[in-house]
Scaffold this motif. Sequence first.
Motif, PDB file in Angstrom:
ATOM      1  N   SER A 179       0.843  -1.207   0.000  1.00  0.00           N
ATOM      2  CA  SER A 179       0.000   0.000   0.000  1.00  0.00           C
ATOM      3  C   SER A 179       0.872   1.248   0.000  1.00  0.00           C
ATOM      4  N   VAL A 180       1.907   1.230   0.839  1.00  0.00           N
ATOM      5  CA  VAL A 180       2.829   2.374   0.912  1.00  0.00           C
ATOM      6  C   VAL A 180       3.593   2.528  -0.403  1.00  0.00           C
ATOM      7  N   ILE A 181       4.072   1.416  -0.956  1.00  0.00           N
ATOM      8  CA  ILE A 181       4.821   1.470  -2.221  1.00  0.00           C
ATOM      9  C   ILE A 181       3.954   2.053  -3.338  1.00  0.00           C
ATOM     10  N   GLU A 182       2.694   1.634  -3.395  1.00  0.00           N
ATOM     11  CA  GLU A 182       1.780   2.171  -4.410  1.00  0.00           C
ATOM     12  C   GLU A 182       1.586   3.672  -4.238  1.00  0.00           C
ATOM     13  N   ALA A 183       1.440   4.119  -2.986  1.00  0.00           N
ATOM     14  CA  ALA A 183       1.260   5.557  -2.725  1.00  0.00           C
ATOM     15  C   ALA A 183       2.482   6.351  -3.167  1.00  0.00           C
ATOM     16  N   VAL A 184       3.666   5.819  -2.892  1.00  0.00           N
ATOM     17  CA  VAL A 184       4.904   6.493  -3.311  1.00  0.00           C
ATOM     18  C   VAL A 184       4.968   6.582  -4.829  1.00  0.00           C
ATOM     19  N   GLY A 185       4.724   5.467  -5.504  1.00  0.00           N
ATOM     20  CA  GLY A 185       4.791   5.450  -6.963  1.00  0.00           C
ATOM     21  C   GLY A 185       3.799   6.394  -7.607  1.00  0.00           C
ATOM     22  N   LEU A 186       2.579   6.390  -7.100  1.00  0.00           N
ATOM     23  CA  LEU A 186       1.538   7.242  -7.677  1.00  0.00           C
ATOM     24  C   LEU A 186       1.835   8.721  -7.452  1.00  0.00           C
ATOM     25  N   TYR A 206       4.760  10.173  -6.958  1.00  0.00           N
ATOM     26  CA  TYR A 206       5.896  10.603  -7.780  1.00  0.00           C
ATOM     27  C   TYR A 206       5.493  10.781  -9.237  1.00  0.00           C
ATOM     28  N   ALA A 207       4.640   9.908  -9.735  1.00  0.00           N
ATOM     29  CA  ALA A 207       4.171  10.040 -11.118  1.00  0.00           C
ATOM     30  C   ALA A 207       3.371  11.327 -11.295  1.00  0.00           C
ATOM     31  N   VAL A 208       2.439  11.582 -10.373  1.00  0.00           N
ATOM     32  CA  VAL A 208       1.603  12.790 -10.472  1.00  0.00           C
ATOM     33  C   VAL A 208       2.448  14.050 -10.306  1.00  0.00           C
ATOM     34  N   LYS A 209       3.408  14.019  -9.386  1.00  0.00           N
ATOM     35  CA  LYS A 209       4.291  15.179  -9.158  1.00  0.00           C
ATOM     36  C   LYS A 209       4.938  15.627 -10.459  1.00  0.00           C
ATOM     37  N   HIS A 210       5.469  14.682 -11.202  1.00  0.00           N
ATOM     38  CA  HIS A 210       6.237  15.042 -12.395  1.00  0.00           C
ATOM     39  C   HIS A 210       5.343  15.363 -13.591  1.00  0.00           C
ATOM     40  N   VAL A 211       4.092  14.951 -13.526  1.00  0.00           N
ATOM     41  CA  VAL A 211       3.132  15.369 -14.550  1.00  0.00           C
ATOM     42  C   VAL A 211       2.620  16.773 -14.226  1.00  0.00           C
ATOM     43  N   ALA A 212       2.251  16.996 -12.959  1.00  0.00           N
ATOM     44  CA  ALA A 212       1.702  18.305 -12.548  1.00  0.00           C
ATOM     45  C   ALA A 212       2.780  19.387 -12.554  1.00  0.00           C
ATOM     46  N   GLY A 213       3.960  19.080 -12.034  1.00  0.00           N
ATOM     47  CA  GLY A 213       5.073  20.031 -12.050  1.00  0.00           C
ATOM     48  C   GLY A 213       4.841  21.307 -11.262  1.00  0.00           C
ATOM     49  N   ARG A 214       4.075  21.240 -10.206  1.00  0.00           N
ATOM     50  CA  ARG A 214       3.776  22.440  -9.412  1.00  0.00           C
ATOM     51  C   ARG A 214       4.992  22.853  -8.580  1.00  0.00           C
ATOM     52  N   GLU A 215       5.320  24.139  -8.618  1.00  0.00           N
ATOM     53  CA  GLU A 215       6.445  24.648  -7.841  1.00  0.00           C
ATOM     54  C   GLU A 215       6.146  24.606  -6.346  1.00  0.00           C
ATOM     55  N   ARG A 216       7.191  24.418  -5.553  1.00  0.00           N
ATOM     56  CA  ARG A 216       7.045  24.479  -4.100  1.00  0.00           C
ATOM     57  C   ARG A 216       6.593  25.881  -3.697  1.00  0.00           C
ATOM     58  N   PRO A 217       5.782  25.974  -2.641  1.00  0.00           N
ATOM     59  CA  PRO A 217       5.278  27.302  -2.243  1.00  0.00           C
ATOM     60  C   PRO A 217       6.376  28.279  -1.842  1.00  0.00           C
TER      61      PRO A 217
END
Length: 200
Positions: free
Chosen positions: A81-88, A90-101
Amino acid sequence: MNRQRIILLFVMLWCVIGLSAQNADVNMLKTINGWHVHGLSRTLSVSGVVLPIGVPTAMGIYALIKKDRPLLKDAIYIGTSVIEAVGLTYAVKHVAGRERPFVKYPNKIHPYGAPAIDSPSFPSNHTATAFSLATSLSITYPRWYVIAPSAVWACGVGFARMNQGVHYPTDVLAGAAVGVGCAFANVYINRWLNRVLFGE
């Protein structure tokens, strides 16, 4: 009113709602970032990495030593469950590309224990893994003394990431949703995994 005007009205309305939501996100973060509990937040942030790795690993090692198959299954369920959360995330992070606040609003948000500047913000990986661990533990061991502390701790990790200035509230909410979703989805995924690993 013709169709072009209706479309234009919807586009303008969408822009206004998006702008006000972004302002609320930043204003809420600015308030939370200003609370002087950064030492506690640093500890909670570290626990958001250590516990999601450590808990299923310790369970798995103990299960192997004791030859406890039910505990091993629980460890695999929680760990995957944790591994899936990490993978998902990281995938969304690099698609969204939102800058840190703290990068986008350096005059409003101060970083405490900040990650690399080029690391994307949305969603919060720490929060996702914390909620994945808390939810999968709660599903596996549905007792109040597991559910309540797990939920408080996971919420604390999300709060810590905002207090440190490294995530927006919407990053944390999205991370929590990913973590909870992975834990519930993994109930069904692990039925298949148990057949593969244990022939059941």
